[in-house]
Scaffold this active site. Structure first.
Site, short mmCIF file in Angstrom:
data_model
loop_
_atom_site.label_atom_id
_atom_site.label_comp_id
_atom_site.label_asym_id
_atom_site.label_seq_id
_atom_site.Cartn_x
_atom_site.Cartn_y
_atom_site.Cartn_z
N ARG A 116 20.22 -0.53 76.81
CA ARG A 116 20.88 0.74 76.49
C ARG A 116 22.39 0.70 76.71
O ARG A 116 23.03 1.73 76.88
CB ARG A 116 20.26 1.90 77.28
N LYS A 138 32.64 1.96 66.72
CA LYS A 138 31.56 2.10 65.74
C LYS A 138 30.87 0.75 65.60
O LYS A 138 31.51 -0.26 65.35
CB LYS A 138 32.12 2.51 64.37
N LYS A 222 44.41 4.39 64.04
CA LYS A 222 43.00 4.49 64.39
C LYS A 222 42.81 4.86 65.85
O LYS A 222 41.93 5.66 66.19
CB LYS A 222 42.27 3.18 64.07
N GLU A 232 32.85 10.91 65.74
CA GLU A 232 32.97 11.34 64.35
C GLU A 232 32.37 12.72 64.11
O GLU A 232 31.66 12.96 63.15
CB GLU A 232 32.29 10.31 63.42
N ARG A 236 37.47 12.29 62.95
CA ARG A 236 37.33 10.85 62.69
C ARG A 236 36.85 10.56 61.27
O ARG A 236 37.02 9.45 60.77
CB ARG A 236 36.38 10.23 63.71
N HIS A 243 35.77 5.11 51.59
CA HIS A 243 34.55 4.42 51.97
C HIS A 243 33.30 4.97 51.30
O HIS A 243 32.29 4.27 51.21
CB HIS A 243 34.37 4.46 53.49
N HIS A 247 31.30 2.02 49.92
CA HIS A 247 30.03 1.53 50.47
C HIS A 247 28.95 1.49 49.39
O HIS A 247 28.10 0.59 49.38
CB HIS A 247 29.58 2.43 51.62
#
Length: 354
Positions: A116, A138, A222, A232, A236, A243, A247
């Site tokens: 974890r 991220k 950033k 986010e 963010r 993207h 993506h």
């Protein structure tokens, strides 16, 4: 000279020449074991890190992984979990990611999920990794359904950007990394655009102080955004400029297209949407194509039917229910969200890419 860019009060990003051997300095106290993850072709870049760790009396394990997006699979992650388990890694041990954005994404994800969460130090070796993937916490892997759909927010304990690692990077990879830097220019720091436009040759030269300044400026952009919105929840999302379609294109292309190339196309698409929505003028729309093309990045695309891309767009992380959401500009360095654009508008913007 080493430049230090703080990410809030959480950790620092160090930028300079010959800094990769400082990894032991960034590890938390009590670390006994470290797993160094790197692409198999980049073992030589991991060597000084492994040597420095062993000199600091740390037990080092190495794991070579496939290059680029091929590393970001559950199968590769599972193999690395097995390495950690067999070596007896505990919560006070650490992971180090050495490579481009794909490897730092993977290393961060493995660190986030082992027990974890264990410490991770990122050592990006590409422009893309330095200006984007390694900074911000991220992490993620890909699935057959899309890119980065499985992941976690897991900030590193430090990031080392050794500019020496860029010396042998192919020019096309440097240009692809610049797409993320140019993104930072459009959403927050127009000086980045000015630097690229004033001297595109220097902007793609790994030995150039111009490229170093671009890298440091984009890291600062950033770092500022991430420090204010780690998970986010709102702000963010502006870092996803370009993207959403990018993506979708990467997924359609089977991840054979460079991430930066796809993001460049995605930024032009976002600019087309903003222009059709009355948010930006002709000049800012044209500037997208001009600044991207000046370093050799693509600004056109007709490689997929829009209906195929629309399936991937609906799986985007910014989508809420059936509401598609895009990051667009409301003027230079003024990002905002465009929610629920009509399908006709999206199709028109896509047709303009051809």
């Amino acid at each position: 000279m080493t430049t230090v860019v703080p990410v809030g009060d959480e950790y620092d990003v160090l930028v300079g020449h010959g800094v990769s051997d400082r990894v032991p300095d960034l590890l938390p106290k009590g670390v006994q074991r470290v797993l160094v993850i790197h692409p198999e072709p980049l073992a030589h870049l991991a060597e000084p890190i492994v040597r420095a760790l062993r000199q600091a009396d740390v037990e080092v394990h190495e794991a070579g992984v496939p290059d680029a997006e091929a590393a970001k699979t559950v199968e590769v992650a599972a193999r690395l979990w097995s390495v950690l388990g067999e070596a007896g890694f505990t919560r006070t041990d650490a992971v180090v990611g050495v490579g481009g954005g794909s490897v730092t994404d993977l290393a961060g994800f493995v660190a986030a999920t082992w027990l974890r969460g264990v410490a991770v130090v990122q050592v990006p070796t590409t422009v893309l990794g330095m200006v984007d993937a390694a900074v911000g916490g991220k992490t993620g892997i890909n699935t057959p359904e899309g890119k980065n759909l499985v992941g976690s927010f897991h900030p590193p304990v430090g990031v080392l950007c050794d500019l020496d690692s860029l010396a042998t990077l192919p020019p096309r990879d440097i240009a692809a990394g610049l797409a993320e830097a140019i993104k930072g220019g459009f959403i927050a720091d127009p000086a980045i655009l000015d630097l690229v436009e004033a001297d595109p040759v220097a902007a793609t030269d790994p030995r150039s102080p111009v490229l170093r300044e671009i890298i440091e400026r984009k890291i600062a952009v950033k770092a500022d955004v991430v420090a204010r919105d780690l998970k986010e929840s709102s702000l963010r999302e502006i870092l996803n400029y370009g993207h959403t379609l990018g993506h979708a294109i990467e997924h359609h292309e089977g991840y054979r297209m460079r991430h930066g190339d796809a993001v460049a196309i995605g930024m032009v698409y976002a600019a087309e949407l903003a222009h059709r929505s009355g948010l930006i003028d002709d000049a800012l729309l044209a500037r997208h194509r001009q600044v991207l093309s000046t370093v050799g990045l693509p600004t056109t695309y007709a490689g997929a039917p829009f209906d195929d891309l629309l399936i991937a767009l609906r799986r985007d992380k910014k989508t809420r229910g059936s509401l598609l959401r895009f990051v667009v500009l409301d003027g230079l360095a003024s990002p905002r969200r465009l929610e629920g654009p009509s399908e006709d508008m999206m199709r028109e913007a896509y047709a303009a890419l051809a």
